[in-house]
Scaffold this motif. Sequence first.
Motif, PDB file in Angstrom:
ATOM      1  N   LYS A 140      29.621  11.454 -38.547  1.00 23.34           N
ATOM      2  CA  LYS A 140      29.075  10.091 -38.633  1.00 23.34           C
ATOM      3  C   LYS A 140      30.118   9.130 -39.210  1.00 23.34           C
ATOM      4  N   LYS A 141      30.739   9.511 -40.348  1.00 23.34           N
ATOM      5  CA  LYS A 141      31.768   8.668 -40.984  1.00 23.34           C
ATOM      6  C   LYS A 141      32.964   8.474 -40.050  1.00 23.34           C
ATOM      7  N   TYR A 142      33.374   9.561 -39.384  1.00 21.31           N
ATOM      8  CA  TYR A 142      34.516   9.491 -38.479  1.00 21.31           C
ATOM      9  C   TYR A 142      34.236   8.498 -37.346  1.00 21.31           C
ATOM     10  N   MET A 143      33.039   8.573 -36.761  1.00 22.05           N
ATOM     11  CA  MET A 143      32.703   7.690 -35.642  1.00 22.05           C
ATOM     12  C   MET A 143      32.588   6.230 -36.104  1.00 22.05           C
ATOM     13  N   GLU A 144      32.047   6.021 -37.314  1.00 26.12           N
ATOM     14  CA  GLU A 144      31.975   4.654 -37.864  1.00 26.12           C
ATOM     15  C   GLU A 144      33.385   4.092 -38.046  1.00 26.12           C
ATOM     16  N   ASN A 145      34.292   4.914 -38.575  1.00 28.30           N
ATOM     17  CA  ASN A 145      35.675   4.498 -38.789  1.00 28.30           C
ATOM     18  C   ASN A 145      36.366   4.231 -37.453  1.00 28.30           C
ATOM     19  N   ARG A 146      36.103   5.096 -36.456  1.00 26.32           N
ATOM     20  CA  ARG A 146      36.713   4.940 -35.134  1.00 26.32           C
ATOM     21  C   ARG A 146      36.310   3.626 -34.477  1.00 26.32           C
TER      22      ARG A 146
ATOM     23  N   SER B 296      18.126  27.996 -46.950  1.00 26.04           N
ATOM     24  CA  SER B 296      17.083  28.798 -47.610  1.00 26.04           C
ATOM     25  C   SER B 296      16.908  30.091 -46.826  1.00 26.04           C
ATOM     26  N   GLY B 297      16.799  31.184 -47.537  1.00 23.30           N
ATOM     27  CA  GLY B 297      16.583  32.473 -46.872  1.00 23.30           C
ATOM     28  C   GLY B 297      17.563  32.701 -45.739  1.00 23.30           C
ATOM     29  N   PHE B 298      17.036  32.720 -44.506  1.00 24.18           N
ATOM     30  CA  PHE B 298      17.901  32.941 -43.346  1.00 24.18           C
ATOM     31  C   PHE B 298      18.057  31.679 -42.507  1.00 24.18           C
ATOM     32  N   ALA B 299      17.898  30.514 -43.123  1.00 24.41           N
ATOM     33  CA  ALA B 299      18.087  29.245 -42.412  1.00 24.41           C
ATOM     34  C   ALA B 299      19.465  28.689 -42.762  1.00 24.41           C
ATOM     35  N   TYR B 300      20.121  28.165 -41.752  1.00 26.97           N
ATOM     36  CA  TYR B 300      21.484  27.658 -41.938  1.00 26.97           C
ATOM     37  C   TYR B 300      21.586  26.228 -41.449  1.00 26.97           C
ATOM     38  N   GLU B 301      22.535  25.493 -42.044  1.00 22.71           N
ATOM     39  CA  GLU B 301      22.818  24.125 -41.625  1.00 22.71           C
ATOM     40  C   GLU B 301      24.259  24.089 -41.134  1.00 22.71           C
ATOM     41  N   TYR B 302      24.476  23.405 -40.006  1.00 24.52           N
ATOM     42  CA  TYR B 302      25.804  23.331 -39.400  1.00 24.52           C
ATOM     43  C   TYR B 302      26.218  21.871 -39.362  1.00 24.52           C
ATOM     44  N   THR B 303      27.373  21.576 -39.967  1.00 29.52           N
ATOM     45  CA  THR B 303      27.869  20.195 -39.935  1.00 29.52           C
ATOM     46  C   THR B 303      29.286  20.197 -39.379  1.00 29.52           C
ATOM     47  N   LEU B 304      29.604  19.145 -38.640  1.00 30.02           N
ATOM     48  CA  LEU B 304      30.929  19.011 -38.034  1.00 30.02           C
ATOM     49  C   LEU B 304      31.709  17.929 -38.765  1.00 30.02           C
ATOM     50  N   GLU B 305      32.955  18.268 -39.121  1.00 29.05           N
ATOM     51  CA  GLU B 305      33.876  17.282 -39.712  1.00 29.05           C
ATOM     52  C   GLU B 305      35.017  17.073 -38.741  1.00 29.05           C
ATOM     53  N   ILE B 306      35.426  15.823 -38.571  1.00 29.74           N
ATOM     54  CA  ILE B 306      36.583  15.480 -37.744  1.00 29.74           C
ATOM     55  C   ILE B 306      37.595  14.812 -38.668  1.00 29.74           C
ATOM     56  N   ASP B 307      38.817  15.314 -38.677  1.00 33.95           N
ATOM     57  CA  ASP B 307      39.858  14.776 -39.558  1.00 33.95           C
ATOM     58  C   ASP B 307      39.397  14.697 -41.009  1.00 33.95           C
ATOM     59  N   GLY B 308      38.631  15.691 -41.461  1.00 31.05           N
ATOM     60  CA  GLY B 308      38.201  15.741 -42.848  1.00 31.05           C
ATOM     61  C   GLY B 308      37.037  14.841 -43.215  1.00 31.05           C
ATOM     62  N   LYS B 309      36.458  14.135 -42.209  1.00 33.02           N
ATOM     63  CA  LYS B 309      35.313  13.258 -42.485  1.00 33.02           C
ATOM     64  C   LYS B 309      34.107  13.783 -41.714  1.00 33.02           C
ATOM     65  N   SER B 310      32.902  13.503 -42.226  1.00 24.98           N
ATOM     66  CA  SER B 310      31.704  13.880 -41.484  1.00 24.98           C
ATOM     67  C   SER B 310      31.762  13.174 -40.124  1.00 24.98           C
TER      68      SER B 310
END
Length: 178
Positions: A87-93, A71-85
């Motif tokens: 959280k998903k990557y760590m669960e799979n690992r 919104s406006g000047f607020a940003y969200e930053y998300t990290l993907e590892i091997d194409g997965k979020s």
Amino acid sequence: MTDLVAVWDVALSDGVHKIEFEHGTTSGKRVVYVDGKEEIRKEWMFKLVGKETFCVGAAKTKATINIDAISGFAYEYTLEIDGKSLKKYMENRSKTTNTWVLHLDGEDFRVVLEKDTMDVWCNGKKMETAGEFVDDGTETHFSIGNHDCYIKAVSSGKRKEGIIHTLIVDNREIAETS
């Protein structure tokens, strides 16, 4: 003034890597650091949203930081590892690896077993191993310093549980790190 907006810790076979991201929303600057080393630096980016892709760790695992406006000047930053979020990557690992942390000769060691390849990593280095079949399963032998180690793989007898891996160092069982 620093524009540090996100920090992630990512546990891979060769160790835990720290990823830091700087995003200058007024200057358009983007900087990615992996373990304190600058991987990407872009100045004067007019588009403030998008993605930055880079590699992490000895296996050059692909990582992507997604920058989205919320919104406006607020940003969200998300990290993907091997194409997965992350959280998903760590669960799979956690399903594909076992990790043990132990203390030997006044030093800490992090041992990781990659179940799909049976590769063993210790403090960021892939270990020389020797596999052998035993009565109730297999043993993957390696050494840490002058300590004899092996990972014993035995069937749990239950299909859902699969194979149970146990680290033995100097004939002593080491508890797995969750």
